[in-house]
Write a protein that holds these residues in place. Structure first.
Motif, PDB file in Angstrom:
ATOM      1  N   TYR A  36       5.216  68.520 -37.025  1.00 55.31           N
ATOM      2  CA  TYR A  36       4.551  69.333 -38.041  1.00 55.31           C
ATOM      3  C   TYR A  36       5.383  70.566 -38.368  1.00 55.31           C
ATOM      4  O   TYR A  36       5.261  71.111 -39.445  1.00 55.31           O
ATOM      5  N   GLU A  44       1.717  66.461 -47.376  1.00 51.20           N
ATOM      6  CA  GLU A  44       0.680  65.676 -46.709  1.00 51.20           C
ATOM      7  C   GLU A  44       1.236  64.340 -46.228  1.00 51.20           C
ATOM      8  O   GLU A  44       0.854  63.844 -45.173  1.00 51.20           O
ATOM      9  N   ARG A  47       2.702  64.844 -42.920  1.00 47.74           N
ATOM     10  CA  ARG A  47       1.647  64.920 -41.901  1.00 47.74           C
ATOM     11  C   ARG A  47       1.164  63.521 -41.530  1.00 47.74           C
ATOM     12  O   ARG A  47       0.983  63.211 -40.355  1.00 47.74           O
ATOM     13  N   ASP A  51       1.346  61.925 -37.807  1.00 51.48           N
ATOM     14  CA  ASP A  51       0.142  61.428 -37.138  1.00 51.48           C
ATOM     15  C   ASP A  51       0.296  59.964 -36.744  1.00 51.48           C
ATOM     16  O   ASP A  51      -0.120  59.551 -35.659  1.00 51.48           O
ATOM     17  N   ARG A  74      -6.402  63.115 -37.751  1.00 53.21           N
ATOM     18  CA  ARG A  74      -6.468  62.851 -39.192  1.00 53.21           C
ATOM     19  C   ARG A  74      -7.591  63.646 -39.845  1.00 53.21           C
ATOM     20  O   ARG A  74      -7.436  64.183 -40.936  1.00 53.21           O
ATOM     21  N   TRP A  78      -5.873  69.420 -40.059  1.00 45.40           N
ATOM     22  CA  TRP A  78      -5.601  70.469 -41.038  1.00 45.40           C
ATOM     23  C   TRP A  78      -6.088  71.829 -40.544  1.00 45.40           C
ATOM     24  O   TRP A  78      -5.519  72.858 -40.906  1.00 45.40           O
ATOM     25  N   ASN A  82      -1.653  73.841 -41.192  1.00 41.12           N
ATOM     26  CA  ASN A  82      -1.776  73.759 -42.640  1.00 41.12           C
ATOM     27  C   ASN A  82      -0.408  73.930 -43.282  1.00 41.12           C
ATOM     28  O   ASN A  82       0.247  74.945 -43.107  1.00 41.12           O
ATOM     29  N   TYR A  83       0.015  72.937 -44.056  1.00 40.60           N
ATOM     30  CA  TYR A  83       1.281  73.012 -44.787  1.00 40.60           C
ATOM     31  C   TYR A  83       1.183  73.858 -46.054  1.00 40.60           C
ATOM     32  O   TYR A  83       2.171  74.330 -46.565  1.00 40.60           O
ATOM     33  N   HIS A  84       0.000  73.997 -46.616  1.00 45.71           N
ATOM     34  CA  HIS A  84      -0.138  74.450 -47.991  1.00 45.71           C
ATOM     35  C   HIS A  84      -0.100  75.958 -48.198  1.00 45.71           C
ATOM     36  O   HIS A  84       0.102  76.399 -49.317  1.00 45.71           O
ATOM     37  N   ARG A  89      -0.772  79.557 -43.409  1.00 40.99           N
ATOM     38  CA  ARG A  89       0.336  78.616 -43.340  1.00 40.99           C
ATOM     39  C   ARG A  89       0.757  78.516 -41.892  1.00 40.99           C
ATOM     40  O   ARG A  89       0.919  79.514 -41.216  1.00 40.99           O
TER      41      ARG A  89
END
Length: 100
Positions: A36, A44, A47, A51, A74, A78, A82-84, A89
């Motif tokens: 990650y 996503e 990710r 996973d 899964r 999140w 969190n990637y976003h 972050r």
């Protein structure tokens, strides 16, 4: 029967909610966390790949918790990562528990 790999008691425990000493879980959890990325980034799809690789690693070690753990990461992964960038972050668990 316990998997061949056993976590060294002196290393960091990467397995939240699991016993890292069984079925080489700590090694699998560490690789999953590192996939990650510590500071975030990726998509996503990245990710999902991380996973899936985590699930395969747990299965390879004969871990009977492989499927429930995969489902948990899964559904709730999140929250911990969190990637976003919104509302945070990276690893939320490290923001809440800086020493983790």
């Amino acid at each position: 029967m316990q998997g061949a790999g056993v976590c060294d008691p002196g290393q960091r425990d990467y397995c939240l909610f699991l016993n890292g000493f069984k079925y080489n879980r700590n090694g699998s959890c560490r690789k999953h966390d590192n996939a990650y990325g510590i500071a975030g980034g990726g998509r996503e799809a990245d990710r999902r790949r991380a996973d899936a690789a985590f699930y395969r690693a747990l299965r390879k070690e004969g871990d009977p918790m492989a499927l429930p753990v995969w489902l948990a990461v899964r559904v709730a992964g999140w929250f911990f990562f969190n990637y976003h960038g919104f509302p945070w972050r990276g690893q939320l668990v490290r923001k809440i528990f800086p020493g983790y």
